[in-house]
Structures are given as structure tokens and as C-alpha cells.
Design a protein around this motif. Structure first.
Motif, PDB file in Angstrom:
ATOM      1  N   ARG A   1      83.471  89.848  79.048  1.00 17.92           N
ATOM      2  CA  ARG A   1      84.424  88.757  79.293  1.00 17.92           C
ATOM      3  C   ARG A   1      84.648  88.651  80.538  1.00 17.92           C
ATOM      4  O   ARG A   1      84.803  87.797  81.376  1.00 17.92           O
ATOM      5  CB  ARG A   1      85.374  88.750  78.214  1.00 17.92           C
ATOM      6  CG  ARG A   1      85.268  88.521  76.857  1.00 17.92           C
ATOM      7  CD  ARG A   1      86.572  88.451  75.994  1.00 17.92           C
ATOM      8  NE  ARG A   1      86.104  88.295  74.687  1.00 17.92           N
ATOM      9  CZ  ARG A   1      87.142  88.450  73.623  1.00 17.92           C
ATOM     10  NH1 ARG A   1      88.501  88.841  73.982  1.00 17.92           N
ATOM     11  NH2 ARG A   1      86.752  88.380  72.604  1.00 17.92           N
TER      12      ARG A   1
ATOM     13  N   ARG B   1      89.216  78.242  71.359  1.00 17.52           N
ATOM     14  CA  ARG B   1      89.172  78.260  69.864  1.00 17.52           C
ATOM     15  C   ARG B   1      89.478  77.089  69.052  1.00 17.52           C
ATOM     16  O   ARG B   1      90.484  76.850  68.910  1.00 17.52           O
ATOM     17  CB  ARG B   1      89.884  79.574  69.602  1.00 17.52           C
ATOM     18  CG  ARG B   1      89.192  80.668  70.322  1.00 17.52           C
ATOM     19  CD  ARG B   1      90.029  82.052  70.240  1.00 17.52           C
ATOM     20  NE  ARG B   1      88.971  83.271  70.116  1.00 17.52           N
ATOM     21  CZ  ARG B   1      89.518  84.620  70.024  1.00 17.52           C
ATOM     22  NH1 ARG B   1      90.429  84.849  69.512  1.00 17.52           N
ATOM     23  NH2 ARG B   1      88.383  85.383  70.366  1.00 17.52           N
TER      24      ARG B   1
ATOM     25  N   LEU C   1      85.996  98.399  72.324  1.00 18.50           N
ATOM     26  CA  LEU C   1      86.209  97.236  72.927  1.00 18.50           C
ATOM     27  C   LEU C   1      86.372  97.189  74.426  1.00 18.50           C
ATOM     28  O   LEU C   1      85.536  96.383  75.139  1.00 18.50           O
ATOM     29  CB  LEU C   1      87.493  96.518  72.427  1.00 18.50           C
ATOM     30  CG  LEU C   1      87.405  96.300  70.846  1.00 18.50           C
ATOM     31  CD1 LEU C   1      88.673  96.247  70.090  1.00 18.50           C
ATOM     32  CD2 LEU C   1      86.412  95.177  70.546  1.00 18.50           C
TER      33      LEU C   1
ATOM     34  N   LEU D   1      83.017  94.473  74.712  1.00 17.17           N
ATOM     35  CA  LEU D   1      83.399  93.186  74.483  1.00 17.17           C
ATOM     36  C   LEU D   1      84.011  92.900  75.948  1.00 17.17           C
ATOM     37  O   LEU D   1      83.900  91.806  76.522  1.00 17.17           O
ATOM     38  CB  LEU D   1      84.245  93.031  73.550  1.00 17.17           C
ATOM     39  CG  LEU D   1      84.907  91.607  73.230  1.00 17.17           C
ATOM     40  CD1 LEU D   1      83.476  90.712  72.596  1.00 17.17           C
ATOM     41  CD2 LEU D   1      86.054  91.483  72.033  1.00 17.17           C
ATOM     42  N   ILE D   2      85.162  93.469  76.211  1.00 14.40           N
ATOM     43  CA  ILE D   2      86.107  93.239  77.455  1.00 14.40           C
ATOM     44  C   ILE D   2      85.429  93.220  78.424  1.00 14.40           C
ATOM     45  O   ILE D   2      85.347  92.270  79.423  1.00 14.40           O
ATOM     46  CB  ILE D   2      87.298  94.058  77.295  1.00 14.40           C
ATOM     47  CG1 ILE D   2      87.967  94.043  75.975  1.00 14.40           C
ATOM     48  CG2 ILE D   2      88.362  93.615  78.468  1.00 14.40           C
ATOM     49  CD1 ILE D   2      88.657  92.769  75.452  1.00 14.40           C
TER      50      ILE D   2
ATOM     51  N   ASP E   1      95.451  85.155  71.685  1.00 12.14           N
ATOM     52  CA  ASP E   1      94.858  85.866  70.434  1.00 12.14           C
ATOM     53  C   ASP E   1      95.673  85.837  69.562  1.00 12.14           C
ATOM     54  O   ASP E   1      94.931  85.530  68.092  1.00 12.14           O
ATOM     55  CB  ASP E   1      94.968  87.370  71.029  1.00 12.14           C
ATOM     56  CG  ASP E   1      94.184  88.382  70.018  1.00 12.14           C
ATOM     57  OD1 ASP E   1      93.071  87.957  69.698  1.00 12.14           O
ATOM     58  OD2 ASP E   1      94.797  89.247  69.760  1.00 12.14           O
TER      59      ASP E   1
ATOM     60  N   ARG F   1      92.647  80.116  75.414  1.00 13.56           N
ATOM     61  CA  ARG F   1      93.285  81.204  75.640  1.00 13.56           C
ATOM     62  C   ARG F   1      92.664  81.701  77.084  1.00 13.56           C
ATOM     63  O   ARG F   1      91.601  81.801  77.093  1.00 13.56           O
ATOM     64  CB  ARG F   1      92.981  82.009  74.582  1.00 13.56           C
ATOM     65  CG  ARG F   1      93.023  83.593  74.828  1.00 13.56           C
ATOM     66  CD  ARG F   1      92.397  84.455  73.644  1.00 13.56           C
ATOM     67  NE  ARG F   1      92.393  85.842  73.874  1.00 13.56           N
ATOM     68  CZ  ARG F   1      92.314  86.817  73.238  1.00 13.56           C
ATOM     69  NH1 ARG F   1      91.445  86.646  72.192  1.00 13.56           N
ATOM     70  NH2 ARG F   1      92.447  87.985  73.406  1.00 13.56           N
TER      71      ARG F   1
ATOM     72  N   TYR G   1      96.222  91.765  78.685  1.00 18.30           N
ATOM     73  CA  TYR G   1      94.884  92.690  78.487  1.00 18.30           C
ATOM     74  C   TYR G   1      94.674  93.270  79.962  1.00 18.30           C
ATOM     75  O   TYR G   1      93.254  93.046  80.248  1.00 18.30           O
ATOM     76  CB  TYR G   1      94.084  91.707  77.976  1.00 18.30           C
ATOM     77  CG  TYR G   1      93.965  91.513  76.572  1.00 18.30           C
ATOM     78  CD1 TYR G   1      95.230  91.166  75.854  1.00 18.30           C
ATOM     79  CD2 TYR G   1      92.795  91.582  75.348  1.00 18.30           C
ATOM     80  CE1 TYR G   1      95.293  90.694  74.561  1.00 18.30           C
ATOM     81  CE2 TYR G   1      92.759  91.414  74.236  1.00 18.30           C
ATOM     82  CZ  TYR G   1      94.147  91.002  73.701  1.00 18.30           C
ATOM     83  OH  TYR G   1      94.279  90.520  72.336  1.00 18.30           O
TER      84      TYR G   1
HETATM   85  C1  IPM Z   1      89.426  88.675  69.548  1.00 19.83           C
HETATM   86  C2  IPM Z   1      89.615  90.070  69.429  1.00 19.83           C
HETATM   87  C3  IPM Z   1      89.629  90.674  70.394  1.00 19.83           C
HETATM   88  C4  IPM Z   1      90.792  90.299  71.286  1.00 19.83           C
HETATM   89  C5  IPM Z   1      89.774  92.224  70.382  1.00 19.83           C
HETATM   90  C6  IPM Z   1      88.867  92.735  69.273  1.00 19.83           C
HETATM   91  C7  IPM Z   1      89.856  92.920  71.628  1.00 19.83           C
HETATM   92  O1  IPM Z   1      90.849  90.159  68.545  1.00 19.83           O
HETATM   93  O2  IPM Z   1      88.268  88.267  70.020  1.00 19.83           O
HETATM   94  O3  IPM Z   1      90.370  87.689  69.282  1.00 19.83           O
HETATM   95  O4  IPM Z   1      91.860  90.830  71.323  1.00 19.83           O
HETATM   96  O5  IPM Z   1      90.448  89.431  72.115  1.00 19.83           O
END
Ligand code: IPM
Ligand code: NAD
Ligand code: MN
Length: 355
Positions: free
Chosen positions: A94, A104, A86, A90-91, A245, A130, A137
Motif C-alpha cells: 500500500r 470501499r 501485515l 500488505l502495508i 478502517d 480511507r 498507521y
Molecule cells: C483492512 C485490514 C488491514 C487494515 C489490516 C489487516 C492491517 O483490516 O484492510 O481493512 O487495517 O488496513
């Protein structure tokens, strides 16, 4: 005809099953509304990590930068520690693209069995907004003296005035566009933590600028209880990265299934591409079986359409989802049916043509 360049990262597990489904539905909407897409696939994933030692190339963000949007499935797979996969993919997207608003929606659709007794479609319809780039984080922290009896870990939560104000402003602006015009703040200022009294102060200051928006606030512990007992109270719920989250998995569970929940990681200033992905993860327990619910991905595609300026097409996709869920057609097992990803996708594609 408008043409949009979309970067596609299917990622891991069911990401590889629901992303093609999402593309199929968005293509169908494109054909109907005169929108053209160029999809460019990136194989960035845990599989790639196993081969190369990297989730994405070092210049990954530069490769993504020219795209209009990013369409992502899920990241994470057993065998690669989550903090590696992650923080490796992903992070950084973002944060690197300052996608600070993670939007969301939570909605109870007709035809989906709500685990709460007596709830009707239309009664539960809200957004979790969010904070997506800082808060709990944060990259500040680490592990010391690993493997010894002096071992410890530290995690710093970072709340900047700019970071808090901009997500609060996003939530209030969103509330203004909605009928109820109500914002709920998720807080924990009764706890022995420094960050939340600050969050409350900034919330109070922002509220002053929006006299047409009503507000309330709840500590996160009781707020989770209200999500279950009183989900009809909520319109726009704004929370920090971790609180948001948790609330954004709870919300979809309360309206039937995490499999239908979408998200937009939005850079509101449009200085960088935004990213659209379902709320759920790679679901190793059902991956490869062809039974993943594609709706979270498809609805994320609808959010992408709206972000790209195609509200009519986005509404048609959400209507198609609603029609299919309300009808007697195929449903995946998470919705109590015995249909597969393909069946549900095909039904949505047909519904898009008519929606
Ligand atoms: C989400 C996921 C991610 C987060 C994880 C996978 C890092 O749970 O997109 O909600 O916590 O943002
Ligand atoms: P998960 O969302 O992958 O799965 C939780 C449960 O929900 C599982 O039982 C799964 O089968 C079910 N589920 C999820 N999506 C579904 C769908 N579309 N249709 C039907 N059922 C569905 O969460 P997890 O098990 O905590 O995480 C698995 C992996 O995914 C981990 O590596 C985690 O870090 C990662 N993850 C990634 C993201 C992301 O990429 N944004 C989000 C959450 C979790
Ligand atoms: Mn999550």
C-alpha cells in the motif's frame, strides 16, 4: 484485444478460496467483453513466512512493479503475529506504491437481509474513502524496556498536509461524479488530539474549492451511531486510516455481511500498480470449509476492471452480483444460506454471461 498483466497474491486462509472464484468471474467478463488477462501467482503468505522467515522476498515490490494491477486475497494467520505478517506484506505494498486512496463501497442489495429494520435496497449506497498511507498507521513508534516493569509502547500518528489534502481531494472529486454530491468528514476534533483540528482545517479549505459539493462532518464516535441509525445520510465518507478502517467494516455489517465488501487501494496518479482486495481478512474460523462468500473478492475484481478502463465489464459483474443476490439461487451461510463458495461463484459466472 486488450491484455492485462495481473499479479495474484491469494495469501492466507479464505484468501486461497475466494481468489480463484474472483479470477473465474473476471475471466468470464473478459470473454464477454474481449479483455484478456495474464495472471501471475505469488505464494507470499504466512505459510511462506513459516518456511523462509519472510512474507515476501526483499525485492517483492520490484517484482510487482511491472504489473497492471495486483489482485490480493487476505493476509494474516494464527501463529504469525499480525504486526509481522501485515508489516511484511500488505502495508509495504500500500505504501510502496503510494496507494493512498482506499475506496470501499457500501451498498444494500436486494435479496440480502439488512440487520436494520425497514431498510430498502437503493436506500444505502455510499463509499468510505480511507486514507491509506499515513495517519494512525505510521511506522513511527515502538516498544521499549520489553518485559520489564518500565515497559512502554509509543505510536505516533502522522498527518501531512500533502497526505490529508490528496485524500480529501480524491473524496471531493468522487462526490462530484455522484448524483448527491455530498462529502462527510470523519473527525474527532473535540478530543485531546492534535491531528484532527488540522484535518478539519484542511477539510474546510478543500470544501472552498468545490462549491457544487455539499458537506457535513461528525465526530467518529457519533458517526458510528449514525452509520447504524441513519445510513441513508451518506454519499462519500472520508476518513483517516484508522477511522476509515473501522467505518469500512461497520458499513458492510450494516448492509448484511462483511463477506460482500470490496476495496481498491488506488494510486490515482497511476505511477504504480493499484491493488484490489476484499475488505475482510483470512477468516480462520471458516477457512478450508468451502463456505466463504466470494462476493467481496469478485466485486474487488469489478473495481479492478473499472480501474483498467473497462467500465462496461465492471458494471456487468456488479449487475451479475445483484441478480444472483436478488434471485433465489445459492447463498453462503453469512448471507443466511447453505450454499458454498463454488455454488455462488458458478451462479455469478452464469449471470455475467447474461448481464
Ligand atoms: C483492512 C485490514 C488491514 C487494515 C489490516 C489487516 C492491517 O483490516 O484492510 O481493512 O487495517 O488496513
Ligand atoms: P476477518 O475479516 O478475517 O473475519 C471476521 C469475521 O467475518 C469472521 O467470523 C469470518 O468468518 C467472517 N468473514 C470474513 N470474510 C468472510 C467471507 N468472505 N465470507 C463469510 N464470512 C466471512 O477478520 P479477523 O478475524 O479480525 O482477522 C483474521 C485475520 O485476517 C487476521 O490475521 C487479520 O489481521 C487478517 N486481516 C487481513 C486483512 C487483509 O488482508 N486486508 C483484512 C482484515 C483482517
Ligand atoms: Mn480492516
Amino acid at each position: 484485444m486488450a491484455t492485462h498483466k495481473i499479479a495474484v497474491i491469494a495469501g492466507d486462509g479464505i484468501g486461497k478460496e475466494v481468489v480463484p472464484a474472483g479470477i473465474e468471474v473476471i475471466e468470464a467478463a473478459g470473454r464477454r467483453f474481449g479483455i484478456d488477462f495474464q495472471w501471475t501467482a505469488f505464494d507470499w503468505s504466512c505459510e511462506r513466512f513459516a518456511k523462509t522467515g519472510e512474507m515476501m522476498p526483499k525485492d517483492g515490490l520490484d517484482q510487482l512493479r511491472p504489473f497492471d494491477s495486483i489482485f490480493l486475497g487476505a493476509v494474516g494467520w494464527p501463529g504469525v503475529p499480525d504486526h509481522v505478517s501485515l508489516w511484511g506484506l500488505l502495508i509495504p505494498i500500500r505504501r510502496g506504491f503510494d496507494q493512498y486512496a482506499n475506496v470501499r463501497p457500501v451498498r444494500l442489495f436486494e435479496g440480502v437481509q439488512c440487520p436494520l429494520a425497514g431498510r430498502k435496497p437503493g436506500e444505502i449506497d455510499f463509499y468510505v474513502v480511507r486514507e491509506n498511507t499515513e495517519g494512525e498507521y505510521s511506522a513511527a513508534g515502538g516498544r521499549m524496556f520489553e518485559g520489564t516493569d518500565r515497559e512502554f509502547v509509543v505510536q505516533e500518528a502522522v498527518f501531512t498536509r500533502q497526505g490529508v489534502d490528496r485524500i480529501l481531494k480524491y473524496a471531493f472529486d468522487m462526490a462530484r461524479t455522484r448524483q448527491r454530491k455530498h462529502v462527510t468528514s470523519a473527525t474527532k476534533s473535540n478530543g485531546i488530539i492534535h491531528t484532527m483540528p488540522f484535518w478539519d482545517e484542511r477539510f474546510a479549505a478543500m470544501k472552498e474549492r468545490y462549491s457544487d459539493v455539499t458537506t457535513d462532518q461528525f465526530h467518529i464516535d457519533i458517526l458510528t451511531a449514525h452509520f447504524v441509525r441513519n445510513p441513508h445520510w451518506f454519499d462519500v465518507v472520508v476518513g483517516s486510516n484508522l477511522f476509515g478502517d473501522i467505518l469500512s467494516d461497520l458499513g458492510p455489517a450494516v448492509v448484511g455481511s462483511i463477506g460482500i465488501a470490496p476495496s481498491g487501494n488506488i494510486n490515482p496518479e497511476r505511477a504504480h500498480p493499484s491493488m484490489f482486495e476484499p475488505v475482510h481478512g483470512s477468516a480462520p474460523d471458516i477457512a478450508g470449509k468451502g463456505i466463504a462468500n466470494p462476493i467481496g473478492q469478485v466485486w474487488s475484481g469489478a473495481m479492478m476492471l473499472e480501474h483498467l478502463g473497462h467500465k462496461e465489464a465492471a458494471d456487468a459483474v456488479v449487475r451479475a452480483i445483484a441478480v444472483v443476490l436478488a434471485g433465489g439461487g445459492p447463498k453462503t451461510p453469512d448471507l443466511g444460506g447453505n450454499g458454498g463458495t463454488r455454488d455462488l461463484t458458478r451462479a455469478i459466472v452464469e449471470a455475467v454471461k447474461a448481464a
